[in-house]
Design a protein around this motif. Structure first.
Motif, PDB file in Angstrom:
ATOM      1  N   ARG A  20       0.858  -1.204  -0.105  1.00 36.51           N
ATOM      2  CA  ARG A  20       0.027   0.140   0.100  1.00 36.51           C
ATOM      3  C   ARG A  20       0.865   1.114   0.115  1.00 36.51           C
ATOM      4  NH1 ARG A  20      -4.224   3.103  -0.924  1.00 36.51           N
ATOM      5  NH2 ARG A  20      -5.114   4.137   0.856  1.00 36.51           N
ATOM      6  N   GLN A  21       0.452   2.163  -0.737  1.00 40.93           N
ATOM      7  CA  GLN A  21       1.240   3.387  -1.060  1.00 40.93           C
ATOM      8  C   GLN A  21       0.173   4.590  -0.473  1.00 40.93           C
ATOM      9  OE1 GLN A  21       4.275   4.386  -2.237  1.00 40.93           O
ATOM     10  NE2 GLN A  21       4.829   2.082  -1.842  1.00 40.93           N
ATOM     11  N   PHE A  22       0.821   5.486   0.275  1.00 43.14           N
ATOM     12  CA  PHE A  22      -0.124   6.604   0.404  1.00 43.14           C
ATOM     13  C   PHE A  22       0.526   7.736  -0.155  1.00 43.14           C
ATOM     14  CE2 PHE A  22      -0.295   3.547   3.940  1.00 43.14           C
ATOM     15  CZ  PHE A  22      -1.584   3.600   4.395  1.00 43.14           C
ATOM     16  N   ALA A  23      -0.441   8.733  -0.449  1.00 39.98           N
ATOM     17  CA  ALA A  23      -0.191  10.095  -1.199  1.00 39.98           C
ATOM     18  C   ALA A  23       0.699  10.815  -0.001  1.00 39.98           C
ATOM     19  CB  ALA A  23      -1.491  10.765  -1.639  1.00 39.98           C
ATOM     20  N   THR A  24       1.561  11.429  -0.590  1.00 35.79           N
ATOM     21  CA  THR A  24       2.210  12.710   0.295  1.00 35.79           C
ATOM     22  C   THR A  24       1.207  13.816   0.478  1.00 35.79           C
ATOM     23  OG1 THR A  24       3.454  13.582  -1.719  1.00 35.79           O
ATOM     24  CG2 THR A  24       4.569  11.852  -0.565  1.00 35.79           C
ATOM     25  N   VAL A  25       1.692  14.586   1.620  1.00 36.66           N
ATOM     26  CA  VAL A  25       0.759  15.727   1.951  1.00 36.66           C
ATOM     27  C   VAL A  25       1.623  16.986   2.103  1.00 36.66           C
ATOM     28  CG1 VAL A  25      -1.057  14.218   2.921  1.00 36.66           C
ATOM     29  CG2 VAL A  25       0.867  14.987   4.594  1.00 36.66           C
ATOM     30  N   GLY A  26       1.216  18.119   1.577  1.00 35.93           N
ATOM     31  CA  GLY A  26       2.005  19.278   1.402  1.00 35.93           C
ATOM     32  C   GLY A  26       3.523  19.381   1.390  1.00 35.93           C
ATOM     33  N   PHE A  27       3.922  20.442   1.698  1.00 40.09           N
ATOM     34  CA  PHE A  27       5.281  20.678   1.616  1.00 40.09           C
ATOM     35  C   PHE A  27       6.294  20.348   2.828  1.00 40.09           C
ATOM     36  CE2 PHE A  27       8.980  23.602   1.577  1.00 40.09           C
ATOM     37  CZ  PHE A  27       9.587  23.422   0.433  1.00 40.09           C
ATOM     38  N   GLY A  28       7.275  19.823   2.635  1.00 42.61           N
ATOM     39  CA  GLY A  28       8.214  19.586   3.787  1.00 42.61           C
ATOM     40  C   GLY A  28       7.784  18.275   4.402  1.00 42.61           C
ATOM     41  N   ARG A  29       7.730  18.161   5.845  1.00 38.97           N
ATOM     42  CA  ARG A  29       7.615  16.907   6.822  1.00 38.97           C
ATOM     43  C   ARG A  29       6.079  17.061   7.285  1.00 38.97           C
ATOM     44  NH1 ARG A  29      10.396  12.798   7.739  1.00 38.97           N
ATOM     45  NH2 ARG A  29       9.756  12.961   9.857  1.00 38.97           N
ATOM     46  N   ARG A  30       5.238  17.559   6.576  1.00 36.50           N
ATOM     47  CA  ARG A  30       3.834  17.506   7.280  1.00 36.50           C
ATOM     48  C   ARG A  30       3.210  16.096   6.983  1.00 36.50           C
ATOM     49  NH1 ARG A  30       1.200  22.187   3.973  1.00 36.50           N
ATOM     50  NH2 ARG A  30      -0.589  21.037   4.760  1.00 36.50           N
ATOM     51  N   GLY A  31       2.153  15.841   7.967  1.00 36.97           N
ATOM     52  CA  GLY A  31       1.676  14.524   7.921  1.00 36.97           C
ATOM     53  C   GLY A  31       2.126  13.445   8.459  1.00 36.97           C
ATOM     54  N   LEU A  32       1.944  12.263   8.379  1.00 34.49           N
ATOM     55  CA  LEU A  32       2.446  11.181   9.041  1.00 34.49           C
ATOM     56  C   LEU A  32       4.196  10.611   9.097  1.00 34.49           C
ATOM     57  CD1 LEU A  32      -0.683   8.688   8.841  1.00 34.49           C
ATOM     58  CD2 LEU A  32      -0.076  10.339  10.717  1.00 34.49           C
ATOM     59  N   ASP A  33       4.775  10.017   9.978  1.00 34.73           N
ATOM     60  CA  ASP A  33       5.962   9.521   9.789  1.00 34.73           C
ATOM     61  C   ASP A  33       5.912   8.383   8.674  1.00 34.73           C
ATOM     62  OD1 ASP A  33       8.539   8.692   9.906  1.00 34.73           O
ATOM     63  OD2 ASP A  33       8.375   8.613  12.079  1.00 34.73           O
ATOM     64  N   PRO A  34       6.544   8.503   7.710  1.00 30.83           N
ATOM     65  CA  PRO A  34       6.648   7.589   6.714  1.00 30.83           C
ATOM     66  C   PRO A  34       7.081   6.110   7.293  1.00 30.83           C
ATOM     67  CG  PRO A  34       7.551   9.363   5.524  1.00 30.83           C
ATOM     68  CD  PRO A  34       7.086   9.560   7.159  1.00 30.83           C
ATOM     69  N   ARG A  35       8.116   6.266   8.344  1.00 33.55           N
ATOM     70  CA  ARG A  35       8.663   4.895   8.874  1.00 33.55           C
ATOM     71  C   ARG A  35       7.919   4.280   9.757  1.00 33.55           C
ATOM     72  NH1 ARG A  35      13.963   7.957  10.244  1.00 33.55           N
ATOM     73  NH2 ARG A  35      12.488   9.062  11.138  1.00 33.55           N
ATOM     74  N   GLU A  36       7.047   5.115  10.413  1.00 31.04           N
ATOM     75  CA  GLU A  36       6.264   4.395  11.347  1.00 31.04           C
ATOM     76  C   GLU A  36       5.000   3.966  10.748  1.00 31.04           C
ATOM     77  OE1 GLU A  36       3.122   5.985  15.241  1.00 31.04           O
ATOM     78  OE2 GLU A  36       4.797   7.438  14.303  1.00 31.04           O
ATOM     79  N   VAL A  37       4.650   4.417   9.594  1.00 24.38           N
ATOM     80  CA  VAL A  37       3.533   4.013   8.750  1.00 24.38           C
ATOM     81  C   VAL A  37       3.672   2.717   8.254  1.00 24.38           C
ATOM     82  CG1 VAL A  37       1.995   4.261   6.806  1.00 24.38           C
ATOM     83  CG2 VAL A  37       2.321   6.138   8.228  1.00 24.38           C
ATOM     84  N   ARG A  38       4.924   2.532   7.724  1.00 22.27           N
ATOM     85  CA  ARG A  38       5.663   1.440   7.023  1.00 22.27           C
ATOM     86  C   ARG A  38       5.673   0.380   8.058  1.00 22.27           C
ATOM     87  NH1 ARG A  38       4.897  -0.622   2.974  1.00 22.27           N
ATOM     88  NH2 ARG A  38       4.732   1.446   2.237  1.00 22.27           N
ATOM     89  N   ARG A  39       6.342   0.677   9.452  1.00 24.27           N
ATOM     90  CA  ARG A  39       6.348  -0.390  10.294  1.00 24.27           C
ATOM     91  C   ARG A  39       5.187  -0.927  10.814  1.00 24.27           C
ATOM     92  NH1 ARG A  39      10.252   3.288  12.462  1.00 24.27           N
ATOM     93  NH2 ARG A  39       8.775   4.014  14.102  1.00 24.27           N
ATOM     94  N   PHE A  40       4.040  -0.195  10.898  1.00 20.46           N
ATOM     95  CA  PHE A  40       2.559  -0.384  11.327  1.00 20.46           C
ATOM     96  C   PHE A  40       2.091  -1.404   9.950  1.00 20.46           C
ATOM     97  CE2 PHE A  40      -2.112  -0.136  10.969  1.00 20.46           C
ATOM     98  CZ  PHE A  40      -2.338  -0.498  12.134  1.00 20.46           C
ATOM     99  N   LEU A  41       2.286  -1.112   8.966  1.00 12.77           N
ATOM    100  CA  LEU A  41       1.810  -2.063   7.843  1.00 12.77           C
ATOM    101  C   LEU A  41       2.220  -3.284   7.797  1.00 12.77           C
ATOM    102  CD1 LEU A  41       1.511   0.788   4.854  1.00 12.77           C
ATOM    103  CD2 LEU A  41      -0.348  -0.242   6.286  1.00 12.77           C
TER     104      LEU A  41
END
Length: 82
Positions: A20-41
């Motif tokens: 599963r891929q998630f869309a990036t949000v906004g500019f810079g480091r906004r949104g969820l931590d990609p590493r945390e999402v990946r670990r959870f998935l």
């Protein structure tokens, strides 16, 4: 990799979660931590793997019990016939 959602009614498999891929949000480091999402998935995918394995084992056990019950029933009806 899978983008978007799975709404076709198919069963969710570990590969769906893992890829599963998630869309990036906004500019810079906004949104969820990609590493945390990946670990959870990956954790969800591992849990789904175990559940699918358990389901397969239960299906095999169910088939074995049904065969044994049919054999027992057949043996009992053969003994009752004169």
């Amino acid at each position: 990799m899978i983008r978007g959602t799975l709404y076709d009614g198919s069963r969710l498999h570990p590969r769906h979660v893992r890829d599963r891929q998630f869309a990036t949000v906004g500019f810079g480091r906004r949104g969820l931590d990609p590493r945390e999402v990946r670990r959870f998935l990956h954790r969800v995918a591992l849990d789904l793997t175990v559940l699918h394995q358990d389901l397969a084992l239960l299906g095999a056990e169910n088939a074995r019990v049904k065969r044994a019950l049919r054999a027992w029933h057949s043996a009992g009806s053969e003994r009752r016939q004169p």
